[in-house]
Design an enzyme around this catalytic site. Structure first.
Site, PDB file in Angstrom:
ATOM      1  N   ASN A 167       0.864  -1.187   0.000  1.00 57.36           N
ATOM      2  CA  ASN A 167       0.000   0.000   0.000  1.00 57.36           C
ATOM      3  C   ASN A 167       0.900   1.236   0.000  1.00 57.36           C
ATOM      4  O   ASN A 167       1.482   1.579   1.019  1.00 57.36           O
ATOM      5  CB  ASN A 167      -0.897  -0.037   1.254  1.00 57.36           C
ATOM      6  CG  ASN A 167      -1.734   1.221   1.399  1.00 57.36           C
ATOM      7  OD1 ASN A 167      -1.825   2.031   0.471  1.00 57.36           O
ATOM      8  ND2 ASN A 167      -2.342   1.386   2.570  1.00 57.36           N
ATOM      9  N   LYS A 174       0.080   4.285  -0.367  1.00 55.89           N
ATOM     10  CA  LYS A 174      -0.571   5.479   0.207  1.00 55.89           C
ATOM     11  C   LYS A 174      -0.343   6.688  -0.719  1.00 55.89           C
ATOM     12  O   LYS A 174      -0.192   6.508  -1.918  1.00 55.89           O
ATOM     13  CB  LYS A 174      -0.081   5.715   1.632  1.00 55.89           C
ATOM     14  CG  LYS A 174      -0.239   4.445   2.487  1.00 55.89           C
ATOM     15  CD  LYS A 174      -0.051   4.654   3.947  1.00 55.89           C
ATOM     16  CE  LYS A 174      -0.214   3.298   4.643  1.00 55.89           C
ATOM     17  NZ  LYS A 174      -0.146   3.402   6.093  1.00 55.89           N
ATOM     18  N   HIS A 179      -9.666   0.898   4.995  1.00 54.10           N
ATOM     19  CA  HIS A 179      -8.357   1.140   5.626  1.00 54.10           C
ATOM     20  C   HIS A 179      -8.553   2.133   6.783  1.00 54.10           C
ATOM     21  O   HIS A 179      -9.354   3.065   6.679  1.00 54.10           O
ATOM     22  CB  HIS A 179      -7.373   1.697   4.595  1.00 54.10           C
ATOM     23  CG  HIS A 179      -5.975   1.745   5.133  1.00 54.10           C
ATOM     24  ND1 HIS A 179      -5.556   2.741   5.978  1.00 54.10           N
ATOM     25  CD2 HIS A 179      -4.924   0.899   4.998  1.00 54.10           C
ATOM     26  CE1 HIS A 179      -4.293   2.504   6.336  1.00 54.10           C
ATOM     27  NE2 HIS A 179      -3.899   1.382   5.749  1.00 54.10           N
ATOM     28  N   GLU A 216      -6.946   4.582   7.760  1.00 56.10           N
ATOM     29  CA  GLU A 216      -6.757   6.003   7.429  1.00 56.10           C
ATOM     30  C   GLU A 216      -8.011   6.570   6.759  1.00 56.10           C
ATOM     31  O   GLU A 216      -8.347   7.743   6.942  1.00 56.10           O
ATOM     32  CB  GLU A 216      -5.503   6.177   6.555  1.00 56.10           C
ATOM     33  CG  GLU A 216      -4.241   5.982   7.395  1.00 56.10           C
ATOM     34  CD  GLU A 216      -3.047   5.416   6.649  1.00 56.10           C
ATOM     35  OE1 GLU A 216      -3.038   5.433   5.400  1.00 56.10           O
ATOM     36  OE2 GLU A 216      -2.113   4.941   7.337  1.00 56.10           O
ATOM     37  N   GLU A 236      -5.433  -4.945  10.754  1.00 53.94           N
ATOM     38  CA  GLU A 236      -4.421  -3.898  10.903  1.00 53.94           C
ATOM     39  C   GLU A 236      -4.702  -3.093  12.171  1.00 53.94           C
ATOM     40  O   GLU A 236      -5.488  -2.131  12.130  1.00 53.94           O
ATOM     41  CB  GLU A 236      -4.467  -2.953   9.694  1.00 53.94           C
ATOM     42  CG  GLU A 236      -4.087  -3.599   8.391  1.00 53.94           C
ATOM     43  CD  GLU A 236      -3.509  -2.568   7.419  1.00 53.94           C
ATOM     44  OE1 GLU A 236      -2.381  -2.768   6.981  1.00 53.94           O
ATOM     45  OE2 GLU A 236      -4.176  -1.562   7.147  1.00 53.94           O
ATOM     46  N   GLY A 239       2.331   2.351  10.657  1.00 52.14           N
ATOM     47  CA  GLY A 239       3.271   3.461  10.475  1.00 52.14           C
ATOM     48  C   GLY A 239       4.001   3.865  11.743  1.00 52.14           C
ATOM     49  O   GLY A 239       4.643   4.905  11.794  1.00 52.14           O
ATOM     50  N   SER A 291       3.293  -2.053  10.304  1.00 50.68           N
ATOM     51  CA  SER A 291       4.751  -2.072  10.518  1.00 50.68           C
ATOM     52  C   SER A 291       5.409  -3.401  10.141  1.00 50.68           C
ATOM     53  O   SER A 291       6.404  -3.802  10.744  1.00 50.68           O
ATOM     54  CB  SER A 291       5.095  -1.690  11.963  1.00 50.68           C
ATOM     55  OG  SER A 291       4.696  -0.347  12.218  1.00 50.68           O
TER      56      SER A 291
HETATM   57  P1  PGA Z   1       2.728   0.341   7.599  1.00 49.17           P
HETATM   58  O1  PGA Z   1       1.281   0.545   6.961  1.00 49.17           O
HETATM   59  O2  PGA Z   1       3.269  -0.961   7.066  1.00 49.17           O
HETATM   60  O3  PGA Z   1       3.524   1.531   7.145  1.00 49.17           O
HETATM   61  O4  PGA Z   1       2.558   0.287   9.067  1.00 49.17           O
HETATM   62  C1  PGA Z   1       0.411  -0.537   6.790  1.00 49.17           C
HETATM   63  C2  PGA Z   1      -0.893  -0.076   6.189  1.00 49.17           C
HETATM   64  O5  PGA Z   1      -1.352   1.024   6.491  1.00 49.17           O
HETATM   65  O6  PGA Z   1      -1.510  -0.803   5.396  1.00 49.17           O
END
Ligand code: PGA
Length: 246
Positions: free
Chosen positions: A9, A11, A94, A96, A166, A172, A207
């Site tokens: 992803n 983003k 997601h 976010e 997640e 992140g 992460s």
């Molecule tokens: P990350 O993001 O691996 O940077 O923690 C995962 C995601 O948001 O799908």
């Protein structure tokens, strides 16, 4: 046997040029025949990346989709458009999107249904915040997010989708869930998926990197990963794909 799936992803990162370079670096070096791999670039790069990934075995995927089919919905991208650009998968729900854009579970469920209706495979993202975990509400939150989709789409529809756990506190932040924590929640999710549950691919995200992926993939109910930050580096992302091989 469930076929492992690793999804990158990206983003809202990169430029037109850097995206093509990253996609080419992944496409040229992706060799696995036993792992499915997909990348979710920003929507404006889908067309160009479709060409960069052609015949590489790496699928194209989208980060989001409109709940509506077509019409006066300024700014949205429809499932039919994504399918037209050969997207195989699309993320829905997601964290976010839920947190920054106020997407509630009912909207996520509507997007899931719309995406599946156009032949896309939805990757339904669920997960609790740190406060919810500390309050002992993790399972309740996951159940609510999952049940909204089961109610709207039917249990049967979940059997051809992917579910990604997640935890918001792990996204992140560099703070990955322990393999045991991830396994516990994914087993809980699988138990809610009915008679086809054993066939559904479940991913962990938050992460994930080249160092912690192997331990996560050893868990019984973890069939792959949804990777954010580490998917922006071709070498690291390819390592994660290799580690997912059965
Ligand atoms: P990350 O993001 O691996 O940077 O923690 C995962 C995601 O948001 O799908």
């Amino acid at each position: 046997m469930r076929r492992p799936l690793v999804v990158g992803n990206w983003k809202m990162n990169g430029t037109r040029r850097s995206s093509v370079e990253l996609a080419e670096a992944i496409a040229e070096n992706f060799v696995s025949e036993s792992v499915d791999c997909a990348i979710c670039p920003p929507a404006v790069f889908l067309a160009e990346l479709g060409a960069a990934l052609a015949e590489s075995g790496v699928c194209l995927a989208a980060q989001d989709v409109s709940r509506f089919e077509s019409g006066a919905y300024t700014g949205d991208v429809s499932a039919a458009m994504l399918a037209d650009f050969s997207c195989a998968y699309v993320l829905v729900g997601h964290s976010e999107r839920r947190a920054c854009f106020g997407e509630a579970s009912a909207l996520v469920a509507a997007k899931f249904v719309t995406a599946q209706g156009k032949g896309l495979i939805p990757i339904l993202c669920v997960g609790e915040t740190l406060a919810e975990r500390q309050d002992g509400k993790t399972l309740e939150v996951i159940a609510e997010q999952l049940d909204a989709v089961i109610d709207a789409a039917g249990l049967e529809a979940l059997s051809s989708a992917v579910v990604a756990y997640e935890p918001v506190w792990a996204i992140g932040t560099g703070e990955v869930a322990s393999p045991a924590q991830a396994q516990e929640i994914l087993a809980f999710i699988r138990a809610r998926l009915g008679e086809n549950a054993e066939a559904v691919r479940l991913l962990y995200g938050g992460s994930v990197n080249a160092k912690n992926a192997a331990q996560l993939f050893e868990q019984q109910d973890i069939d792959g990963a949804l990777v954010g930050g580490a998917s922006l580096q071709a070498e690291q992302f390819l390592t994660i794909c290799r580690l997912a091989e059965a």
